[in-house]
Design a protein around this motif. Structure first.
Motif, short mmCIF file in Angstrom:
data_model
loop_
_atom_site.label_atom_id
_atom_site.label_comp_id
_atom_site.label_asym_id
_atom_site.label_seq_id
_atom_site.Cartn_x
_atom_site.Cartn_y
_atom_site.Cartn_z
N ILE A 109 0.91 -1.24 0.18
CA ILE A 109 -0.20 0.10 0.09
C ILE A 109 0.70 1.32 0.15
CG2 ILE A 109 -1.52 1.39 1.60
CD1 ILE A 109 -3.14 -0.46 -0.13
N SER A 110 1.97 1.05 0.63
CA SER A 110 2.91 2.25 0.62
C SER A 110 3.41 2.75 -0.91
CB SER A 110 4.10 2.07 1.37
OG SER A 110 5.07 1.11 1.13
N VAL A 111 3.31 2.05 -1.81
CA VAL A 111 3.83 2.28 -3.09
C VAL A 111 2.43 2.31 -3.87
CG1 VAL A 111 5.93 1.62 -2.69
CG2 VAL A 111 4.70 -0.07 -3.71
N CYS A 112 1.47 1.78 -3.49
CA CYS A 112 0.27 1.62 -4.55
C CYS A 112 -0.66 2.94 -4.23
CB CYS A 112 -0.46 0.57 -4.32
SG CYS A 112 0.09 -1.15 -5.08
N PRO A 113 -1.23 3.35 -5.42
CA PRO A 113 -2.02 4.71 -5.18
C PRO A 113 -3.15 4.32 -4.36
CG PRO A 113 -1.30 4.30 -7.56
CD PRO A 113 -0.98 3.15 -6.80
N ASN A 114 -3.79 3.08 -4.55
CA ASN A 114 -5.20 2.72 -3.72
C ASN A 114 -5.09 1.29 -3.57
OD1 ASN A 114 -6.41 1.96 -6.44
ND2 ASN A 114 -6.38 3.98 -6.81
N ARG A 115 -6.37 0.75 -3.01
CA ARG A 115 -6.38 -0.55 -2.79
C ARG A 115 -7.07 -1.23 -3.96
NH1 ARG A 115 -7.90 -1.95 3.49
NH2 ARG A 115 -6.32 -0.43 4.42
N LYS A 116 -7.75 -0.63 -4.67
CA LYS A 116 -8.10 -1.16 -5.95
C LYS A 116 -7.11 -1.39 -6.93
CE LYS A 116 -11.55 -0.26 -9.63
NZ LYS A 116 -12.35 0.71 -10.46
N GLU A 117 -6.20 -0.82 -7.10
CA GLU A 117 -5.02 -1.05 -7.80
C GLU A 117 -4.40 -2.04 -7.32
OE1 GLU A 117 -1.20 1.46 -9.83
OE2 GLU A 117 -3.39 2.43 -9.84
N ILE A 122 -2.50 -8.17 -7.49
CA ILE A 122 -2.39 -9.33 -7.00
C ILE A 122 -3.25 -10.25 -7.84
CG2 ILE A 122 -3.33 -10.61 -4.79
CD1 ILE A 122 -3.20 -8.26 -3.10
N GLU A 123 -4.17 -9.78 -8.44
CA GLU A 123 -4.78 -10.58 -9.22
C GLU A 123 -3.90 -11.09 -10.65
OE1 GLU A 123 -9.04 -11.10 -11.87
OE2 GLU A 123 -8.41 -9.35 -11.06
N LYS A 124 -3.23 -10.17 -11.00
CA LYS A 124 -2.35 -10.62 -12.24
C LYS A 124 -1.00 -11.03 -11.67
CE LYS A 124 -0.75 -8.07 -16.41
NZ LYS A 124 -0.49 -6.80 -17.00
N PHE A 125 -0.50 -10.73 -10.63
CA PHE A 125 0.78 -11.23 -10.03
C PHE A 125 0.70 -11.82 -8.81
CE2 PHE A 125 1.44 -7.72 -13.01
CZ PHE A 125 2.59 -8.44 -13.98
N PRO A 126 0.02 -12.91 -8.57
CA PRO A 126 -0.47 -13.47 -7.11
C PRO A 126 0.94 -13.68 -6.34
CG PRO A 126 -1.42 -14.85 -8.57
CD PRO A 126 -0.79 -13.56 -9.41
N ALA A 127 1.73 -14.50 -7.07
CA ALA A 127 3.24 -15.02 -6.69
C ALA A 127 4.00 -13.91 -6.15
CB ALA A 127 3.77 -15.96 -7.63
N SER A 128 3.85 -12.69 -6.78
CA SER A 128 4.72 -11.59 -6.26
C SER A 128 4.20 -11.20 -4.90
CB SER A 128 4.62 -10.59 -7.32
OG SER A 128 5.13 -10.82 -8.62
N PHE A 129 2.99 -11.12 -4.61
CA PHE A 129 2.45 -10.72 -3.24
C PHE A 129 2.47 -11.67 -2.29
CE2 PHE A 129 -0.90 -9.95 -0.50
CZ PHE A 129 -0.73 -8.76 -0.07
N PHE A 130 2.30 -12.95 -2.62
CA PHE A 130 2.05 -13.92 -1.52
C PHE A 130 3.62 -14.46 -1.55
CE2 PHE A 130 -2.31 -13.68 -2.68
CZ PHE A 130 -2.87 -13.56 -1.66
#
Length: 375
Positions: A109-117, A122-130
């Motif tokens: 969240i510190s580098v994302c403009p908002n939660r929707k983005e 996460i939907e496109k790159f789930p392995a990067s987040f988890f």
């Protein structure tokens, strides 16, 4: 010494990967599925059969946190279908501890403009987040480092998503690579005032550049310099190749340049001019170049036309043939006209076809014909 350390790390990773795979297979064969996980995934309309087929070992793990992770995603604004999609593509997400993922969410969240983005990422790159919590300190340090360079937050989040390894690795490796890039930029005559914008574009267009060894960039620039390119031309190539110059090596470039020159029958100086217009010729393999030259020539296009508009080589033979057919239907003979009309995006090409259609339908004005006026 660096090579020895890199080799040791690679061997260690190979052993860890092999051990992890062995443990997964052993667990899958010797334990029942975690019914709480299966039921939670069913409740979220996840394709269980697909998971069993591709990553069945996940269903045998305990503890698992399918409900908790689903709630975390829901609280971020993810829809039911989005949660199902994330679990289907990356079921390992259910094995991540909710507390660690909460910390991960705050980090992103510190580098994302908002939660929707963020949900979209996460939907496109789930392995990067988890990812493993053991990488969180490196991620945090790398975020702080890139923010200190005044890199746009959107670009930082794009880097984290598309090239997560660059943020999982120690900050020192990124510092060395960024320093090498900026040093090359300045040594080639780049303006300090434009340096930040240049670096942002390069990282945005090729996030994997951070994972390459700095020496590769130096060797490739030295090779091109030996081929007669000036410092200004090298800066142009470094910028226009968008970091892909680091994907190359002197041996492959030498073979590609020799093949292109032999095929086009041009001088060294003319070849450099062509490369400056179409740098992609540096990294296409001989087989790809041979196919594209053959496709263009068999369509009736002359070699002189190709030399005049070399960027047509960036198009696949299939696209070229399709566009030639479309142009022919509009009465445009590609053998007699410019190849520029073939270039550009799909939208650009459609606009060109539209202009040709208008030109065909518009009646010609005869300046000596009598004007018809009402009496």
């Amino acid at each position: 010494m660096l090579r020895l350390i890199t080799t040791s790390l690679w061997l260690h990773c190979q052993r860890v990967t092999a051990l992890s795979l062995h443990l997964r297979l052993y667990t899958t064969l010797n334990s029942a599925e975690n019914q709480q996980t299966v039921e939670a995934l069913y409740d979220h309309s996840v394709d269980i059969q697909r998971i069993r087929k591709l990553k069945g070992w996940v269903l045998h793990q305990s503890p698992a946190y399918a409900k908790e992770i689903a709630k975390l995603l829901k609280d971020m604004g993810a829809s039911v279908s989005t949660i199902a999609q994330i679990f289907a593509v990356h079921p390992e997400a259910v094995l991540c501890h909710p507390g660690q993922m909460q910390a991960q969410k705050e980090l992103w969240i510190s580098v994302c403009p908002n939660r929707k983005e963020l949900v979209g990422i996460i939907e496109k790159f789930p392995a990067s987040f988890f990812t493993s919590s053991s990488y969180h300190d490196n991620q945090r340090n790398n975020i702080t480092y890139f923010q200190s360079l005044n890199i746009n937050k959107r670009i930082i989040s794009k880097l984290m998503a598309s090239a997560p390894q660059s943020f999982s690795q120690p900050i020192e490796q990124n510092e060395v690579m960024v320093h090498t890039l900026l040093q090359a930029y300045q040594e080639l005559g780049g303006q300090e005032a434009n340096m930040k914008i240049w670096l942002q574009k390069l990282l945005s267009q090729n996030p994997y550049v951070l994972l390459k060894h700095p020496n590769v960039l130096r060797q490739n620039l030295l090779f091109l310099k030996d081929k007669g390119f000036s410092t200004a031309e090298l800066l142009h190539l470094l910028s226009k190749l968008r970091g892909f110059v680091i994907e190359l090596n002197p041996h492959s470039m030498c073979r590609t340049l020799e093949y292109s020159q032999d095929t086009m029958g041009c001088s060294d100086e003319k070849l450099r001019d062509i490369i400056l217009i179409c740098p992609a010729l540096l990294y296409y393999s001989e087989s790809i170049l041979a196919e594209r030259f053959k496709g263009l020539l068999s369509a009736g296009i002359s070699m002189s036309q190709i030399i005049e508009t070399p960027t047509v080589m960036e198009l696949t033979t299939q696209i070229v043939n399709y566009r030639i057919q479309r142009l022919r239907a509009h009465g445009y003979d590609i053998r007699k006209g410019s190849l520029e009309v073939l270039n550009g995006t799909k939208k650009d090409f459609e606009m060109s076809c539209g202009k040709l259609q208008i030109h065909r339908e518009r009646p010609l004005f005869n300046p000596v014909a009598p004007l018809q006026v009402d009496d």
